[in-house]
Design a protein around this motif. Structure first.
Motif, PDB file in Angstrom:
ATOM      1  N   ASP A  86       0.832  -1.207   0.000  1.00 62.23           N
ATOM      2  CA  ASP A  86       0.000   0.000   0.000  1.00 62.23           C
ATOM      3  C   ASP A  86       0.860   1.248   0.000  1.00 62.23           C
ATOM      4  OD1 ASP A  86      -1.979  -1.811   0.239  1.00 62.23           O
ATOM      5  OD2 ASP A  86      -2.407  -1.415   2.354  1.00 62.23           O
ATOM      6  N   PHE A  87       2.019   1.117   0.634  1.00 65.49           N
ATOM      7  CA  PHE A  87       2.938   2.246   0.700  1.00 65.49           C
ATOM      8  C   PHE A  87       3.312   2.731  -0.697  1.00 65.49           C
ATOM      9  CE2 PHE A  87       7.376   3.737   0.781  1.00 65.49           C
ATOM     10  CZ  PHE A  87       7.191   4.877   1.542  1.00 65.49           C
ATOM     11  N   PHE A  88       3.397   1.768  -1.618  1.00 69.60           N
ATOM     12  CA  PHE A  88       3.766   2.097  -2.990  1.00 69.60           C
ATOM     13  C   PHE A  88       2.740   3.008  -3.645  1.00 69.60           C
ATOM     14  CE2 PHE A  88       7.095  -1.237  -4.225  1.00 69.60           C
ATOM     15  CZ  PHE A  88       7.557  -1.293  -2.942  1.00 69.60           C
ATOM     16  N   SER A  89       1.449   2.761  -3.386  1.00 70.79           N
ATOM     17  CA  SER A  89       0.438   3.615  -4.002  1.00 70.79           C
ATOM     18  C   SER A  89       0.509   5.017  -3.417  1.00 70.79           C
ATOM     19  CB  SER A  89      -0.956   3.011  -3.862  1.00 70.79           C
ATOM     20  OG  SER A  89      -1.156   2.520  -2.557  1.00 70.79           O
ATOM     21  N   CYS A  90       0.926   5.101  -2.151  1.00 68.55           N
ATOM     22  CA  CYS A  90       1.067   6.428  -1.540  1.00 68.55           C
ATOM     23  C   CYS A  90       2.234   7.179  -2.157  1.00 68.55           C
ATOM     24  CB  CYS A  90       1.253   6.314  -0.033  1.00 68.55           C
ATOM     25  SG  CYS A  90       1.524   7.918   0.751  1.00 68.55           S
ATOM     26  N   THR A  91       3.357   6.491  -2.348  1.00 67.87           N
ATOM     27  CA  THR A  91       4.506   7.162  -2.961  1.00 67.87           C
ATOM     28  C   THR A  91       4.144   7.611  -4.378  1.00 67.87           C
ATOM     29  OG1 THR A  91       5.385   5.037  -3.702  1.00 67.87           O
ATOM     30  CG2 THR A  91       6.254   5.922  -1.648  1.00 67.87           C
ATOM     31  N   ALA A  92       3.327   6.804  -5.051  1.00 67.67           N
ATOM     32  CA  ALA A  92       2.884   7.195  -6.390  1.00 67.67           C
ATOM     33  C   ALA A  92       2.114   8.512  -6.315  1.00 67.67           C
ATOM     34  CB  ALA A  92       2.011   6.099  -6.991  1.00 67.67           C
ATOM     35  N   GLU A  93       1.286   8.629  -5.293  1.00 68.64           N
ATOM     36  CA  GLU A  93       0.510   9.866  -5.125  1.00 68.64           C
ATOM     37  C   GLU A  93       1.440  11.046  -4.838  1.00 68.64           C
ATOM     38  OE1 GLU A  93      -3.103  11.220  -2.267  1.00 68.64           O
ATOM     39  OE2 GLU A  93      -3.200   9.161  -3.034  1.00 68.64           O
ATOM     40  N   CYS A  94       2.448  10.823  -3.982  1.00 67.75           N
ATOM     41  CA  CYS A  94       3.435  11.863  -3.691  1.00 67.75           C
ATOM     42  C   CYS A  94       4.096  12.337  -4.973  1.00 67.75           C
ATOM     43  CB  CYS A  94       4.521  11.331  -2.756  1.00 67.75           C
ATOM     44  SG  CYS A  94       4.013  11.101  -1.054  1.00 67.75           S
ATOM     45  N   LEU A  95       4.508  11.387  -5.804  1.00 70.75           N
ATOM     46  CA  LEU A  95       5.230  11.737  -7.021  1.00 70.75           C
ATOM     47  C   LEU A  95       4.326  12.479  -8.007  1.00 70.75           C
ATOM     48  CD1 LEU A  95       7.311   8.450  -7.389  1.00 70.75           C
ATOM     49  CD2 LEU A  95       8.107  10.699  -6.650  1.00 70.75           C
ATOM     50  N   LYS A  96       3.063  12.047  -8.104  1.00 67.84           N
ATOM     51  CA  LYS A  96       2.110  12.751  -8.977  1.00 67.84           C
ATOM     52  C   LYS A  96       1.945  14.189  -8.521  1.00 67.84           C
ATOM     53  CE  LYS A  96      -0.811   8.880 -10.337  1.00 67.84           C
ATOM     54  NZ  LYS A  96      -1.997   8.136  -9.873  1.00 67.84           N
ATOM     55  N   GLN A  97       1.861  14.356  -7.205  1.00 64.15           N
ATOM     56  CA  GLN A  97       1.694  15.683  -6.629  1.00 64.15           C
ATOM     57  C   GLN A  97       2.882  16.570  -6.981  1.00 64.15           C
ATOM     58  OE1 GLN A  97      -1.201  16.501  -4.926  1.00 64.15           O
ATOM     59  NE2 GLN A  97      -0.353  18.548  -5.277  1.00 64.15           N
TER      60      GLN A  97
END
Lengths: 109, 109
Positions: A86-97
């Motif tokens: 799940d952490f990976f999807s959060c990092t993806a969100e960080c990077l998109k941001q």
DNA sequence: TCATTATGTGAGTACATAATCACATAGTCA
DNA sequence: TGACTATGTGATTATGTACTCACATAATGA
């Protein structure tokens, strides 16, 4: 002010975070998301020395992120707590941001 | 074998993980989950020097975990990507799992 | 038993990170 | 302007981590 209890909890949580806070270890977790693997295959996938990979695996086992079992000559590793993914999807969100922020900056030129 | 693209992604993800892989930084994220705070209040809560806290905050801003704005003399920090809090529930699961393992061991005595 | 294979570990080196102190900067208000 | 407050930064020191090489261990099968 921080309680002793919370300090201890944060200490433990930081250990788990540290256990995945390395590109090679992220690669290993990503490789294991589809199923268990032996050290030699992991080492070949991530492209690093076996002794080095072995050490990284030990760190993640100690933190409770991975678990392993022996099978003949090989040692097979797998994710112990798949929620780590799940952490990976959060990092993806960080990077998109971060991308959005950069776009905003550029559009202001 | 690992593609260059994936290597870069894992590098970025590791940076985000590193940004929270410290007890003090976990404490800061936990403190900010209920709303934004200034450096001085954060420093008092975590019980560390302001200069040190300032540095930790800078690391998390750089990684995209926090964002800040100036308000008079104060600098106010808040979570940029609250999904980072999901990581906490995963670490809780890891710790519960470790507890179970220990119980199993003890019951075998 | 001996050779082979897979894995783990000790020692050394290079590098990264955290904490501290002193000082610099920037905003506020008398 | 000058004193004050909040924050950030340079330099230093201490500590932790990653990587490599050589070697140790353990399981397998001829």
């Amino acid at each position: 002010m921080l309680t002793k209890k919370k300090q201890l909890l944060f200490q433990k949580q930081a250990e788990i975070a540290k256990a995945i806070a390395h590109p090679l270890r992220i690669a290993i977790v990503d490789f294991l998301k589809d199923g268990e693997q032996c050290v030699c295959d992991i080492a070949e996938y991530v492209g690093s020395e076996r002794s080095n990979v072995s050490r990284h695996l030990a760190v993640m086992v100690k933190a409770g992120v991975l678990e392993c079992r022996k099978e003949g000559l090989k040692v097979i590793y797998k994710l112990k707590t798949p929620c780590i993914l799940d952490f990976f999807s959060c990092t993806a969100e960080c990077l998109k941001q971060q991308l959005k922020d950069t776009e905003k900056l550029l559009s202001a030129l």
